[in-house]
Design a protein around this motif. Structure first.
Motif, PDB file in Angstrom:
ATOM      1  N   ASN A 161       0.834  -1.211   0.000  1.00 14.18           N
ATOM      2  CA  ASN A 161       0.000   0.000   0.000  1.00 14.18           C
ATOM      3  C   ASN A 161       0.862   1.252   0.000  1.00 14.18           C
ATOM      4  O   ASN A 161       0.598   2.199  -0.744  1.00 14.18           O
ATOM      5  CB  ASN A 161      -0.928   0.011   1.222  1.00 14.18           C
ATOM      6  N   LEU A 166      -1.272   3.541  -2.514  1.00 15.26           N
ATOM      7  CA  LEU A 166      -2.695   3.213  -2.516  1.00 15.26           C
ATOM      8  C   LEU A 166      -3.391   3.874  -1.323  1.00 15.26           C
ATOM      9  O   LEU A 166      -2.910   3.810  -0.196  1.00 15.26           O
ATOM     10  CB  LEU A 166      -2.903   1.701  -2.463  1.00 15.26           C
ATOM     11  N   ASP A 169     -10.212   3.300  -0.705  1.00 19.26           N
ATOM     12  CA  ASP A 169     -10.780   2.020  -1.139  1.00 19.26           C
ATOM     13  C   ASP A 169      -9.810   1.164  -1.945  1.00 19.26           C
ATOM     14  O   ASP A 169     -10.052  -0.025  -2.131  1.00 19.26           O
ATOM     15  CB  ASP A 169     -12.044   2.258  -1.981  1.00 19.26           C
ATOM     16  N   LEU A 170      -8.740   1.760  -2.462  1.00 14.81           N
ATOM     17  CA  LEU A 170      -7.789   1.003  -3.262  1.00 14.81           C
ATOM     18  C   LEU A 170      -6.781   0.230  -2.409  1.00 14.81           C
ATOM     19  O   LEU A 170      -6.091  -0.656  -2.910  1.00 14.81           O
ATOM     20  CB  LEU A 170      -7.033   1.936  -4.207  1.00 14.81           C
TER      21      LEU A 170
END
Length: 183
Positions: A161, A166, A169-170
């Motif tokens: 992440n 990110l 929601d990603l």
């Protein structure tokens, strides 16, 4: 300051890169202890690279590789470095794999697959056009599976992440295993 990393970067505060120092340090038994390095690498995993041909002095790198207990090579073909490996796993060719991350070699931090507004550079998505031969797999998938198998699901997903930027929601859920295509 006292070295904490195997490439001894802490001893070179103005250096952008000190990777060659790793090989010099590993090639000289006892140097890590003398420098106060708190560990010695016991496993070396290399993917799609041949340090013997692309690094500094091949003799120094060969000597360093002799001092690493277990080595895994993920490669498309045998080369000078895979000759030292205890385990060689077949890597998929670029035409056989899904690739979605581009590594910015200048900043060493930017894992993006497209340019952002106002930027001139873009890295395109790589899609397989043929099936992998035999048991070849994309090295990235192998490393993801390895991280999950040794119980690093949360740590791996959190690092992914951050590296990929990110948000919301990603972001990968920290308690779930993902496949490479999902990622």
């Amino acid at each position: 300051r006292q070295p904490e990393m195997v490439d001894l970067l802490e001893l070179f505060p103005l250096a952008f890169f000190s990777g060659t120092m790793m090989w010099l340090q590993l090639s000289q038994p006892g140097l890590a202890e003398r420098l106060g390095l708190p560990y010695k690498p016991e496993v070396y995993i290399h993917c799609r690279t041949n340090p013997m041909a692309m690094g500094a002095d091949p003799a120094v790198i060969a000597e360093a590789l002799k001092h690493i207990g277990f080595q895994i090579s993920l490669a498309m073909y045998h080369d000078e470095t895979t000759a030292f490996a205890d385990l060689v796993l077949p890597d998929a060719h670029g035409l056989e794999r899904l690739g979605g991350l581009a590594y910015d070699t200048y900043t060493k931090t930017d894992y993006k697959s497209a340019a952002r507004p106002g930027e001139q550079w873009a890295f395109n998505l790589q899609q397989p056009v043929v099936a992998p031969v035999g048991e070849a797999r994309f090295w990235g998938e192998v490393l993801i599976e390895l991280a999950y198998r040794v119980g690093l699901v949360e740590e791996f997903n959190q690092a992914y992440n951050v590296l990929c930027g990110l948000t919301r929601d990603l972001r990968l859920k920290l308690d779930r295993k993902y496949t490479w295509p999902e990622m």
